[in-house]
Every structure is written in C-alpha cells, then in structure tokens.
Scaffold this motif. Structure first.
Motif, PDB file in Angstrom:
ATOM      1  N   PHE A  38      -6.451  46.863  71.109  1.00  0.00           N
ATOM      2  CA  PHE A  38      -7.362  45.761  70.836  1.00  0.00           C
ATOM      3  C   PHE A  38      -6.880  45.029  69.587  1.00  0.00           C
ATOM      4  N   ARG A  39      -7.073  43.715  69.562  1.00  0.00           N
ATOM      5  CA  ARG A  39      -6.798  42.964  68.334  1.00  0.00           C
ATOM      6  C   ARG A  39      -8.093  42.887  67.529  1.00  0.00           C
ATOM      7  N   VAL A  40      -7.981  43.193  66.260  1.00  0.00           N
ATOM      8  CA  VAL A  40      -9.121  43.189  65.341  1.00  0.00           C
ATOM      9  C   VAL A  40      -8.993  41.960  64.447  1.00  0.00           C
ATOM     10  N   MET A  41     -10.054  41.136  64.400  1.00  0.00           N
ATOM     11  CA  MET A  41     -10.022  39.889  63.631  1.00  0.00           C
ATOM     12  C   MET A  41     -11.149  39.893  62.600  1.00  0.00           C
ATOM     13  N   LEU A  42     -10.799  39.587  61.364  1.00  0.00           N
ATOM     14  CA  LEU A  42     -11.788  39.475  60.298  1.00  0.00           C
ATOM     15  C   LEU A  42     -11.307  38.382  59.347  1.00  0.00           C
ATOM     16  N   GLY A  43     -11.972  37.224  59.412  1.00  0.00           N
ATOM     17  CA  GLY A  43     -11.508  36.092  58.622  1.00  0.00           C
ATOM     18  C   GLY A  43     -10.113  35.689  59.067  1.00  0.00           C
ATOM     19  N   ASP A  44      -9.205  35.607  58.111  1.00  0.00           N
ATOM     20  CA  ASP A  44      -7.828  35.240  58.455  1.00  0.00           C
ATOM     21  C   ASP A  44      -6.925  36.465  58.606  1.00  0.00           C
ATOM     22  N   ARG A  45      -7.537  37.646  58.649  1.00  0.00           N
ATOM     23  CA  ARG A  45      -6.760  38.890  58.822  1.00  0.00           C
ATOM     24  C   ARG A  45      -6.794  39.349  60.275  1.00  0.00           C
ATOM     25  N   SER A  46      -5.727  39.966  60.690  1.00  0.00           N
ATOM     26  CA  SER A  46      -5.716  40.575  62.021  1.00  0.00           C
ATOM     27  C   SER A  46      -4.946  41.889  61.965  1.00  0.00           C
TER      28      SER A  46
END
Length: 332
Positions: A38-46
């Motif tokens: 799974f790709r995890v996205m938080l703000g501009d972080r991945s």
C-alpha cells in the motif's frame, strides 16, 4: 485472501506509532504470495506499507536481505519502521516507474536497461554470498522440478515417467552444480516487474530491487536467466545473447557459464510451468494460464541448446506437442 486490497486493521495503529498518524493508505500491488503493498500518504510525504500476514509470511528475511543488499552498494528499500509480529514493514517509496512499464512504453531503451540489469548482477556477484543463506544447488533444483510433474502433467491429463525425468535432469544439472562457479547471492525472482527505476540515482543504484526475501546461495547464471527469460514479457533473443556475452566478458567466465545458463534457464522455466499451474488449480488464479505459451516458447529454446539432450529427449517421449501449447489456448 491476499488479493483483497484492504489494509489490515492494525495498520493505522502501526503507522501512528512511527509518525504517520492519520495517513491515507492506498492500494498499490499484490503478488503471487500473501504479501500486499500500500502507498501511505501524509501531506507531501509518501512511503510504502508492506503487509505480510504472519501466519503465512515472515518479514525478517526481507529485512535482512534488504539491509545486506544496501551494504553492497545496491538499492533495496530502506526499512523505516517494522512490526515483525504483526507482519508490517514501512518502506521508503521508490516511486511509480517500474522497469516493466518503462520497457514496454519505450522499447528503444531495451538494450540500455538490460545492460543495467546485467551490470547489477555483475556487481552483486562481485561480493561473497550473504552469510547464512540456504543453498540453491542440485538437490534444490531437482526438488523444484517436481512441480512440473505434480501439477502441470495432471492438469493436462498426462502420466509421465518420473524416474526418467529425474534421471535426465540430474544428468544435465549435476555438472552445473559442480562447475565451481559460485556460490553467489541468488535473488531468485529478478525480472522486470521486480525492479523500480529510482530517480536521482545512477549506475546500478538506479535499479530499486524488490521481492528478494527468498534469496539463496547458488549459481551466478540463475538470476541472469531469470531476467533475460522473463515469464511476464518477451525479451528479444538478440538482447538475451548480447547480455549473456556482456556478463561473461565482465566476469571473465568461460564455456561453463553458457552451459549453466541454458540448463538453469530450462530448470527455472520448467518449474514455473508447474508453479503457474498450481496458482491456477490450487489458488484460483486462472490469469496465470496466460503466461504458459511464453513459458513453453522459452523452454523449447532452452531445450534446443547443446548439453540439454537428455531432458529434450524426455520431453519428446513424455510430453507431446499437443500437451505443450495446445491446452493453454482454452484454459483461461
């Protein structure tokens, strides 16, 4: 089922514990095992979340091999966080540019990119094998080959001479097992769908390696055959020949290596014919039948090489043409 791309219930808590609380979790990929990504996205972080259900998988070999590969100067995922008992790893994100799609969208880069794939192996084989890896030699090769007689042959309605099968393969593979070329670290599933092109890195570091947790200590020809006789895409024979020559030149090999290459390519392709049949019959994944015509095309080419005569004769006597390509035209 592994194909259900819903994150496990303990994933949000794991992510929160390592600084990713509230992150969006998007499906990325599954594979032939129980692992899911799974790709995890938080703000501009991945980042990438690997879910390897502990009742089926053990993340520790992945971690160990990833860290060892990085230590040799190659590019493997960085382990950002881990929950070994829960089967979760948080990995750095290599992006979306996979070697397979890059090759398919721009065939003019085939030679360049397969040269890089070959150079990765030259680099890897310049190091002693990773300590503690189990062996991948004659006994393991023969055991893997049973997948063909145990799954493929019954699926197409064949009864074959299994003793003669083992004898023929032993005659071909025993000299390869004893040729003194190795051992090296064998990734075992090195092909265009298990490599990412990592931006900002050059040379062999440009290739981000995936799916290496089953690494073994074995013959240097095995992974070269894996990437050049790819089960999932056609590699032009001229490219295969050029890369075989490139590897031989770079590593100062002799005629033993070419014999080993064709023998282990044939062993791998025969095993995969059995594996894909098992995925279809046992695991209810019929799309793997679509790969079987390519596997037969590769195997036929391997069997025509010098040194493959005992196995080629066994196939001629036990698996006629009607049991090779024909069954797969309607199977799926």
């Amino acid at each position: 089922m592994a194909s259900t791309m819903i994150p496990p219930p303990h994933a949000p808590q794991f992510l929160a514990s390592c600084g990713w609380e509230g992150a969006e979790i998007r499906p990325l990929a599954g594979d032939a095992s129980f692992r899911r990504y799974f790709r995890v996205m938080l703000g501009d972080r991945s980042a990438v979340l690997m879910d390897a259900p502990p009742q089926h998988e053990d993340v520790r070999p992945f971690v160990a091999v990833a860290e060892w590969l990085t230590g040799t100067g190659l590019t493997a995922p960085e382990i950002l966080a881990r929950d070994v008992s829960g089967g979760l790893l948080l990995l750095n994100d290599f992006g979306d540019e996979r070697l397979r799609e890059c090759l398919d969208s721009d065939p003019s880069r085939e030679r360049e990119l397969y040269e890089m794939a070959t150079d990765v192996l030259v680099h890897l084989h310049g190091h002693p094998p990773m300590p503690g890896l189990p062996p991948h030699g004659l006994q393991q090769w023969l055991e893997e080959l049973k997948l063909f007689t145990e799954w493929y042959c019954p699926a197409v309605g064949l009864t074959v001479d299994e003793l003669a099968y083992r004898s023929a393969w032993t005659e071909v593979l025993e000299p390869i097992a004893n040729d003194g070329l190795g051992p090296v670290t064998v990734l075992r599933d090195y092909h265009a769908e298990n490599v990412m092109l990592v931006q900002g890195r050059e040379g062999v570091k440009h290739f981000g390696l995936l799916d290496f947790q089953d690494a073994l200590a074995g013959h240097p020809a095995y992974d070269l055959a894996s990437v050049l006789e790819d089960a999932r895409r056609d590699v032009p024979p001229a490219i295969e020949r050029a890369m075989l020559d490139r590897y031989v030149t770079a590593t100062s090999q002799d005629e033993r290596f070419a014999r080993a290459y064709w023998g282990l390519a044939a062993q791998r392709n025969t095993r995969i014919l059995g594996v894909f049949t098992r995925l279809w019959k046992r695991d209810n994944k019929p799309h793997y039948t679509h790969f079987q015509p390519r596997m037969w095309g590769l195997l036929e080419r391997d069997l025509a090489q010098t040194g493959m005569e005992p196995v080629s004769r066994w196939f001629d006597e036990n698996v006629g043409p009607e049991f090779r390509l024909a069954p797969w035209k309607e199977a799926a």
